[in-house]
Scaffold this active site. Structure first.
Site, PDB file in Angstrom:
ATOM      1  N   HIS A  48     -50.833  28.948  86.065  1.00 47.34           N
ATOM      2  CA  HIS A  48     -49.522  29.070  86.719  1.00 47.34           C
ATOM      3  C   HIS A  48     -49.391  30.382  87.484  1.00 47.34           C
ATOM      4  O   HIS A  48     -48.715  30.455  88.499  1.00 47.34           O
ATOM      5  CB  HIS A  48     -48.386  28.965  85.679  1.00 47.34           C
ATOM      6  CG  HIS A  48     -48.297  27.595  85.074  1.00 47.34           C
ATOM      7  ND1 HIS A  48     -47.623  27.310  83.915  1.00 47.34           N
ATOM      8  CD2 HIS A  48     -48.825  26.416  85.474  1.00 47.34           C
ATOM      9  CE1 HIS A  48     -47.742  26.021  83.626  1.00 47.34           C
ATOM     10  NE2 HIS A  48     -48.460  25.465  84.563  1.00 47.34           N
TER      11      HIS A  48
ATOM     12  N   GLU B 111     -71.320  17.596  71.561  1.00 45.88           N
ATOM     13  CA  GLU B 111     -71.173  17.371  73.009  1.00 45.88           C
ATOM     14  C   GLU B 111     -72.539  17.265  73.659  1.00 45.88           C
ATOM     15  O   GLU B 111     -73.450  18.028  73.344  1.00 45.88           O
ATOM     16  CB  GLU B 111     -70.444  18.535  73.701  1.00 45.88           C
ATOM     17  CG  GLU B 111     -68.958  18.515  73.590  1.00 45.88           C
ATOM     18  CD  GLU B 111     -68.295  19.621  74.408  1.00 45.88           C
ATOM     19  OE1 GLU B 111     -68.800  19.975  75.498  1.00 45.88           O
ATOM     20  OE2 GLU B 111     -67.263  20.127  73.943  1.00 45.88           O
TER      21      GLU B 111
ATOM     22  N   TYR C 127     -76.366  20.954  76.822  1.00 42.53           N
ATOM     23  CA  TYR C 127     -76.375  20.336  78.149  1.00 42.53           C
ATOM     24  C   TYR C 127     -77.658  20.563  78.933  1.00 42.53           C
ATOM     25  O   TYR C 127     -78.135  19.688  79.612  1.00 42.53           O
ATOM     26  CB  TYR C 127     -75.196  20.857  78.992  1.00 42.53           C
ATOM     27  CG  TYR C 127     -73.862  20.317  78.531  1.00 42.53           C
ATOM     28  CD1 TYR C 127     -73.327  19.166  79.084  1.00 42.53           C
ATOM     29  CD2 TYR C 127     -73.138  20.951  77.519  1.00 42.53           C
ATOM     30  CE1 TYR C 127     -72.109  18.650  78.665  1.00 42.53           C
ATOM     31  CE2 TYR C 127     -71.917  20.453  77.092  1.00 42.53           C
ATOM     32  CZ  TYR C 127     -71.407  19.296  77.666  1.00 42.53           C
ATOM     33  OH  TYR C 127     -70.205  18.797  77.232  1.00 42.53           O
TER      34      TYR C 127
ATOM     35  N   ASN D 262     -73.286  21.715  70.843  1.00 45.85           N
ATOM     36  CA  ASN D 262     -72.971  21.290  72.217  1.00 45.85           C
ATOM     37  C   ASN D 262     -74.171  21.684  73.065  1.00 45.85           C
ATOM     38  O   ASN D 262     -74.479  22.874  73.192  1.00 45.85           O
ATOM     39  CB  ASN D 262     -71.728  22.011  72.754  1.00 45.85           C
ATOM     40  CG  ASN D 262     -70.444  21.548  72.078  1.00 45.85           C
ATOM     41  OD1 ASN D 262     -70.476  20.750  71.138  1.00 45.85           O
ATOM     42  ND2 ASN D 262     -69.320  22.049  72.552  1.00 45.85           N
TER      43      ASN D 262
ATOM     44  N   GLN E  86     -57.632  19.762  78.385  1.00 48.31           N
ATOM     45  CA  GLN E  86     -58.313  19.036  79.444  1.00 48.31           C
ATOM     46  C   GLN E  86     -57.754  17.632  79.680  1.00 48.31           C
ATOM     47  O   GLN E  86     -57.975  17.056  80.741  1.00 48.31           O
ATOM     48  CB  GLN E  86     -59.813  18.954  79.135  1.00 48.31           C
ATOM     49  CG  GLN E  86     -60.474  20.319  79.147  1.00 48.31           C
ATOM     50  CD  GLN E  86     -61.949  20.261  78.835  1.00 48.31           C
ATOM     51  OE1 GLN E  86     -62.343  20.284  77.684  1.00 48.31           O
ATOM     52  NE2 GLN E  86     -62.785  20.181  79.850  1.00 48.31           N
TER      53      GLN E  86
ATOM     54  N   ARG F  57     -63.772  12.638  68.954  1.00 48.55           N
ATOM     55  CA  ARG F  57     -63.534  14.073  68.758  1.00 48.55           C
ATOM     56  C   ARG F  57     -62.488  14.545  69.775  1.00 48.55           C
ATOM     57  O   ARG F  57     -62.677  14.366  70.988  1.00 48.55           O
ATOM     58  CB  ARG F  57     -64.848  14.838  68.958  1.00 48.55           C
ATOM     59  CG  ARG F  57     -64.693  16.351  68.961  1.00 48.55           C
ATOM     60  CD  ARG F  57     -66.050  17.036  69.138  1.00 48.55           C
ATOM     61  NE  ARG F  57     -65.908  18.474  69.113  1.00 48.55           N
ATOM     62  CZ  ARG F  57     -66.114  19.288  70.147  1.00 48.55           C
ATOM     63  NH1 ARG F  57     -66.508  18.797  71.322  1.00 48.55           N
ATOM     64  NH2 ARG F  57     -65.957  20.581  70.026  1.00 48.55           N
TER      65      ARG F  57
ATOM     66  N   ASP G 263     -51.363  20.696  83.793  1.00 48.23           N
ATOM     67  CA  ASP G 263     -49.951  20.376  83.507  1.00 48.23           C
ATOM     68  C   ASP G 263     -49.781  18.901  83.138  1.00 48.23           C
ATOM     69  O   ASP G 263     -49.021  18.568  82.225  1.00 48.23           O
ATOM     70  CB  ASP G 263     -49.065  20.677  84.734  1.00 48.23           C
ATOM     71  CG  ASP G 263     -48.827  22.173  84.911  1.00 48.23           C
ATOM     72  OD1 ASP G 263     -49.388  22.968  84.140  1.00 48.23           O
ATOM     73  OD2 ASP G 263     -48.072  22.539  85.834  1.00 48.23           O
TER      74      ASP G 263
ATOM     75  N   HIS H 231     -60.014  24.580  70.851  1.00 48.49           N
ATOM     76  CA  HIS H 231     -60.835  24.312  72.028  1.00 48.49           C
ATOM     77  C   HIS H 231     -60.215  25.065  73.213  1.00 48.49           C
ATOM     78  O   HIS H 231     -59.714  24.474  74.155  1.00 48.49           O
ATOM     79  CB  HIS H 231     -60.923  22.803  72.293  1.00 48.49           C
ATOM     80  CG  HIS H 231     -62.072  22.385  73.168  1.00 48.49           C
ATOM     81  ND1 HIS H 231     -63.019  21.462  72.780  1.00 48.49           N
ATOM     82  CD2 HIS H 231     -62.436  22.772  74.420  1.00 48.49           C
ATOM     83  CE1 HIS H 231     -63.901  21.285  73.756  1.00 48.49           C
ATOM     84  NE2 HIS H 231     -63.565  22.074  74.760  1.00 48.49           N
TER      85      HIS H 231
ATOM     86  N   ASN I 173     -64.577  25.556  69.094  1.00 49.79           N
ATOM     87  CA  ASN I 173     -65.480  24.986  70.081  1.00 49.79           C
ATOM     88  C   ASN I 173     -66.111  26.091  70.923  1.00 49.79           C
ATOM     89  O   ASN I 173     -65.422  26.873  71.562  1.00 49.79           O
ATOM     90  CB  ASN I 173     -64.731  24.036  71.018  1.00 49.79           C
ATOM     91  CG  ASN I 173     -65.654  23.455  72.070  1.00 49.79           C
ATOM     92  OD1 ASN I 173     -66.548  22.675  71.733  1.00 49.79           O
ATOM     93  ND2 ASN I 173     -65.485  23.848  73.324  1.00 49.79           N
ATOM     94  N   GLU I 174     -67.430  26.143  70.915  1.00 47.38           N
ATOM     95  CA  GLU I 174     -68.207  27.027  71.790  1.00 47.38           C
ATOM     96  C   GLU I 174     -67.756  28.485  71.784  1.00 47.38           C
ATOM     97  O   GLU I 174     -67.202  28.991  72.777  1.00 47.38           O
ATOM     98  CB  GLU I 174     -68.205  26.477  73.227  1.00 47.38           C
ATOM     99  CG  GLU I 174     -68.826  25.106  73.338  1.00 47.38           C
ATOM    100  CD  GLU I 174     -69.239  24.737  74.764  1.00 47.38           C
ATOM    101  OE1 GLU I 174     -68.851  25.439  75.703  1.00 47.38           O
ATOM    102  OE2 GLU I 174     -69.973  23.748  74.921  1.00 47.38           O
TER     103      GLU I 174
HETATM  104  C1  NOJ Z   1     -68.261  22.400  77.084  1.00 51.91           C
HETATM  105  C2  NOJ Z   1     -66.820  22.391  76.702  1.00 51.91           C
HETATM  106  O1  NOJ Z   1     -66.640  22.329  75.339  1.00 51.91           O
HETATM  107  C3  NOJ Z   1     -66.007  21.358  77.432  1.00 51.91           C
HETATM  108  O2  NOJ Z   1     -64.674  21.733  77.348  1.00 51.91           O
HETATM  109  C4  NOJ Z   1     -66.499  21.212  78.849  1.00 51.91           C
HETATM  110  O3  NOJ Z   1     -65.678  20.399  79.611  1.00 51.91           O
HETATM  111  C5  NOJ Z   1     -67.904  20.669  78.813  1.00 51.91           C
HETATM  112  N1  NOJ Z   1     -68.762  21.558  78.066  1.00 51.91           N
HETATM  113  C6  NOJ Z   1     -68.538  20.455  80.178  1.00 51.91           C
HETATM  114  O4  NOJ Z   1     -68.676  21.658  80.826  1.00 51.91           O
END
Ligand code: NOJ
Length: 513
Positions: free
Chosen positions: A66, A405, A336, A334, A46, A104, A79, A149, A193-194
């Protein structure tokens, strides 16, 4: 229809009442517990860019973007992303401005091992991470490193990726290389991750790379292999590195709160949570280990009814159950948002089983009037965070939780006065403190994200940064938003003050950072 409407109104009303109670308890400064740590987070694909720089090979996101550019909303890719491969000193400067305790970030597997395997180590990749880690340590910012990740080597994907049981050894070898090279300085490790997003979105729903859609099968194979791979890496650290380096290893599980629509949906909501995040938490954090019983029962029964000779959910051997059980020094969370769920007997029809959601047998939604971020799935529901932390405390014997997160997205052009993000952070931190007051063992909090970045299938259209990134400038200039100033003050004062209004004219580095 009418019944639905009445229910919606009731839920909205109860939400208003709940949020009012929260608001009324808002007070002056509220301290965080002694020793509580604050960080921010990013991930390799990212932010890094340098997708083929100095020996790095292709991963599944390079390949996907790509070969199918407009699968991403704005037809963009990673990229160059934030060019952190070249701008890492500015990244560390921002960490110092914020006064972070830790940062992190994740390692790119193909930057370190271009063949995917340990036969060839890319020195330039090792050097990049050494530079970043050393620059952070110069200013006492602890690195917290995620091994995976989402950027699997494309070559491994061509051999089945996370659905191939050999991925356990492939990942374990990669993990050992990372521990060997960085373990002397990195004390916080996160294996994965997730997992839900890796498995369900990657192999079931095709909404993340490798964009495979074999729901009802592939995400379960992935889940089993990923958990065993995680556990293997954990035990490698435990046996070969822990004594020497004294670090900790955990996993970051994505979990939303799942609220029953009515009291009669309590069991349905619980069962849904057992699929959505219990699938990964139960094997590691429960006393018995293994997939949650309700998952095993439902998928076995459905599979039999559908004419399969065995359950579509793979089994762990007794040795694997033991290997995975307890294989985490902390619960990386994580979080949200929240969903409302009800038992849906018709789910079978429209989810056209076999499929993951047909197996769950519930339907979820978010009321329209919940405040929404730029990401449509991200509604602000702080009480859900409180309820989730409480559930983790009671279900898994109060583990040490690190929030790895939490954050809020805005849209391009929303500017620097990101009051909605500021309010989100304050409300979620307040809810977290409520859970801590009641005994939840939460010891650290990580804001997603340090800066705007490539938001997967949403490209650069959903922005999560405390710092804005200018994608038109070659340096990808980073500028603090109001939320950066507010977070800085929270960290400096070690307390949450709803009334604090920052002076946003100039960002400085405080003494000692
Ligand atoms: C979870 C992910 O781990 C992360 O890569 C993502 O950008 C964020 N949440 C937001 O969606």
């Amino acid at each position: 229809m009418l019944l639905k409407l009445v229910l919606l109104i009731c839920i909205s009303l109860s939400f208003v009442v709940q949020s009012k109670t929260v608001r009324e308890t808002k007070h002056g400064p509220r301290p965080f517990p002694e020793g509580f740590l604050f960080g921010t987070s990013t991930a390799s694909y990212q932010v890094e860019g340098g997708w083929n720089a100095e020996g790095k090979s292709e991963n599944i996101w390079d390949y996907l973007t790509h070969n199918n550019p407009c699968i991403v909303r704005d037809c963009s890719n990673g990229d160059i992303a934030n060019d952190s491969y070249n701008q890492y000193k500015r990244d560390v400067e921002m960490m110092r401005e914020l006064g972070l305790d830790f940062y992190r970030f994740s390692l790119s597997w193909t930057r370190i091992l271009p063949t995917s395997f340990p036969d060839k180590i890319n020195e330039a990749g090792i050097q990049y991470y050494n530079n970043l880690i050393d620059e952070m340590l110069k200013y006492n910012i602890e690195p917290m490193v995620t091994l995976y990740h989402w950027d699997l080597p494309q070559k491994l994907q061509e051999m089945g990726g996370w659905t191939n049981p050999h991925v356990v050894d492939w990942f374990a070898d990669y993990a050992r290389i990372a521990f060997e090279h960085f373990g002397d300085r990195v004390k916080y490790w996160i294996t994965m991750n997730e997992p839900r997003e890796v498995c369900y979105q990657g192999y079931g729903a095709a909404t993340m790379a490798p964009a495979i859609s074999i729901s009802g099968f592939a995400e379960y194979l992935c889940a089993k292999n990923l958990l065993v791979a995680h556990a293997k890496a954990y035990h490698i650290y435990d046996k070969e590195f822990r004594q020497k380096y004294g670090g900790v290893v955990g996993i970051s599980i994505s979990a939303g709160w799942i609220e029953p629509e009515t009291e009669k949906d309590t069991q349905a909501a619980f069962e849904s949570s057992q699929f959505e995040w219990g699938q990964y938490a139960h094997p590691i954090f429960s006393e018995t280990g293994d997939f949650p019983p309700v998952m095993k029962e439902r998928i076995a029964a459905k599979s039999a009814k559908q004419g399969f000779f065995r359950s579509r959910l793979p089994e762990f051997t007794p040795e694997e159950v033991e290997l995975v059980r307890g294989s985490s020094d902390f619960f990386g969370l994580n979080h949200y948002s929240t969903n409302i769920v009800y038992r849906d007997e018709t789910a079978e029809d429209y989810n056209a089983g076999p499929s993951y959601y047909d197996d769950i047998g519930t339907t979820g939604y978010q009321p329209e009037d919940w405040p929404t971020a730029a990401s449509p799935w991200l509604k602000k529901v702080p009480w859900g965070f409180y309820k989730l932390l409480t559930a983790i405390r009671t279900q898994y014997n109060n583990p040490n939780v690190i929030i790895t997160e939490n954050g809020y997205s805005t849209s391009v052009g929303d500017g620097y006065e990101d009051n909605d993000r500021v309010e989100y952070y304050k409300d979620y931190l307040d809810a977290m403190l409520d859970a801590i007051d009641e005994g939840s063992n939460v010891t650290a909090y990580t804001a997603w994200s340090l800066m705007d970045n490539f938001e997967w299938m949403a490209g650069y259209t959903e922005l999560f940064g405390l710092y804005e990134v200018d994608y038109n400038s070659p340096q990808r200039t980073r500028t603090p938003r109001k939320s950066a100033f507010v977070y800085k003050e929270i960290i400096r004062s070690r307390q949450l003050d709803y009334h604090y209004e920052p002076d946003t004219t100039v960002m400085t580095i405080d003494e000692g950072h």
